[in-house]
Design a protein around this motif. Structure first.
Motif, short mmCIF file in Angstrom:
data_model
loop_
_atom_site.label_atom_id
_atom_site.label_comp_id
_atom_site.label_asym_id
_atom_site.label_seq_id
_atom_site.Cartn_x
_atom_site.Cartn_y
_atom_site.Cartn_z
N PHE A 64 -25.66 37.95 152.50
CA PHE A 64 -25.56 38.59 151.19
C PHE A 64 -25.52 37.58 150.04
O PHE A 64 -26.47 36.84 149.83
N ASP A 65 -24.40 37.52 149.29
CA ASP A 65 -24.30 36.66 148.11
C ASP A 65 -24.29 35.17 148.45
O ASP A 65 -24.47 34.34 147.57
N ASP A 66 -24.06 34.83 149.71
CA ASP A 66 -24.10 33.42 150.11
C ASP A 66 -25.44 32.79 149.77
O ASP A 66 -25.51 31.62 149.39
N HIS A 67 -26.51 33.56 149.90
CA HIS A 67 -27.85 33.02 149.62
C HIS A 67 -27.95 32.57 148.16
O HIS A 67 -28.43 31.48 147.87
N ALA A 68 -27.48 33.41 147.24
CA ALA A 68 -27.57 33.07 145.82
C ALA A 68 -26.63 31.93 145.45
O ALA A 68 -26.97 31.07 144.64
N LEU A 69 -25.44 31.89 146.06
CA LEU A 69 -24.44 30.90 145.65
C LEU A 69 -24.56 29.56 146.38
O LEU A 69 -24.01 28.57 145.92
N ASN A 113 -28.62 28.05 144.64
CA ASN A 113 -27.84 27.55 143.51
C ASN A 113 -28.16 26.09 143.22
O ASN A 113 -27.79 25.19 143.98
N TYR A 132 -20.58 31.08 137.16
CA TYR A 132 -20.49 31.16 138.61
C TYR A 132 -21.84 31.56 139.22
O TYR A 132 -22.29 30.94 140.17
N TRP A 133 -22.44 32.59 138.66
CA TRP A 133 -23.82 32.95 139.05
C TRP A 133 -24.71 32.13 138.13
O TRP A 133 -24.94 32.51 136.99
N ARG A 136 -27.22 33.83 135.99
CA ARG A 136 -26.86 35.12 135.38
C ARG A 136 -25.69 34.95 134.41
O ARG A 136 -24.55 35.24 134.74
N VAL A 182 -19.05 33.11 150.29
CA VAL A 182 -18.72 33.57 148.94
C VAL A 182 -17.23 33.89 148.81
O VAL A 182 -16.68 33.88 147.72
#
Length: 199
Positions: free
Chosen positions: A33-38, A42, A58-59, A62, A140
């Protein structure tokens, strides 16, 4: 709990070991999930530039999300610097951080309850409770683990400062303030630390 009476180091090592064994199966998890973006996407964590880390949201892509967690981002950057994008290192830090948090619960339990056995029980309840799974298993979740770490550290310092009993405010009180501030820079829910200390 006679086993723990001989040395003050036995109980924390036992707690850390039990927590590590229970969560060791998460070490080989991948990104979810959010691990990919962070982590994977990142660009901010690809450098240890503190100026960039402390000025980025943090994002990282975004700004409208309005989240500011530079301490968490910095730990992700250190993880990236040591092990690149391999998920193993991130999961290892999460598991160890959760174990350290359980040891802090033990320390607070010793100060508040005054009994080793009760403090070990409370620490194991904290460390092994299923509600912790999401924070420990997902990279995350580092934000929650760091916020908890600094809140517990702040509480521990606050107890040592003996605030409200006529003692002069010193290093322990300043440590409590600094730890709570770092908690808020890890995840915004750490602002509740002020309420916890008040109670």
């Amino acid at each position: 709990m006679n086993f723990f009476r001989d040395a003050s180091w036995k109980a924390p090592v036992f707690i850390l070991g039990v927590v590590f064994v229970v969560y060791a199966n998460s070490l080989w998890n991948g990104l979810t999930f959010d691990d990919h973006a962070l982590v994977e996407d990142n660009q901010v964590i690809r450098t240890l530039d503190l100026g960039q880390i402390f000025s980025a949201p943090y994002w990282y892509d975004r700004f409208e999300a309005g989240l500011y967690r530079p301490v968490t981002t910095w730990t992700l950057a250190v993880n990236y610097g040591v092990g690149g994008g391999s998920p193993f290192g991130y999961h290892l830090v999460n598991v160890l951080l959760h174990g350290v948090n359980a040891c802090l619960v033990y320390s607070i339990g010793r100060m508040v309850l005054g009994q080793v056995g009760a403090a070990v029980g409370v620490a194991l309840l904290f460390g092994l409770h299923p509600v912790q799974t999401e924070a420990v298993n997902g990279i995350v979740g580092r934000a929650e683990l760091l916020a908890a770490f600094f809140m517990l550290l702040s509480w521990s310092f606050y107890i040592r400062a003996d605030v409200g009993r006529g003692r002069r405010l010193g290093w322990a009180y300043l440590g409590a303030l600094l730890a709570s501030f770092l908690g808020m820079l890890s995840k915004e829910n750490a602002v509740s630390c002020v309420g916890v200390l008040f109670v």
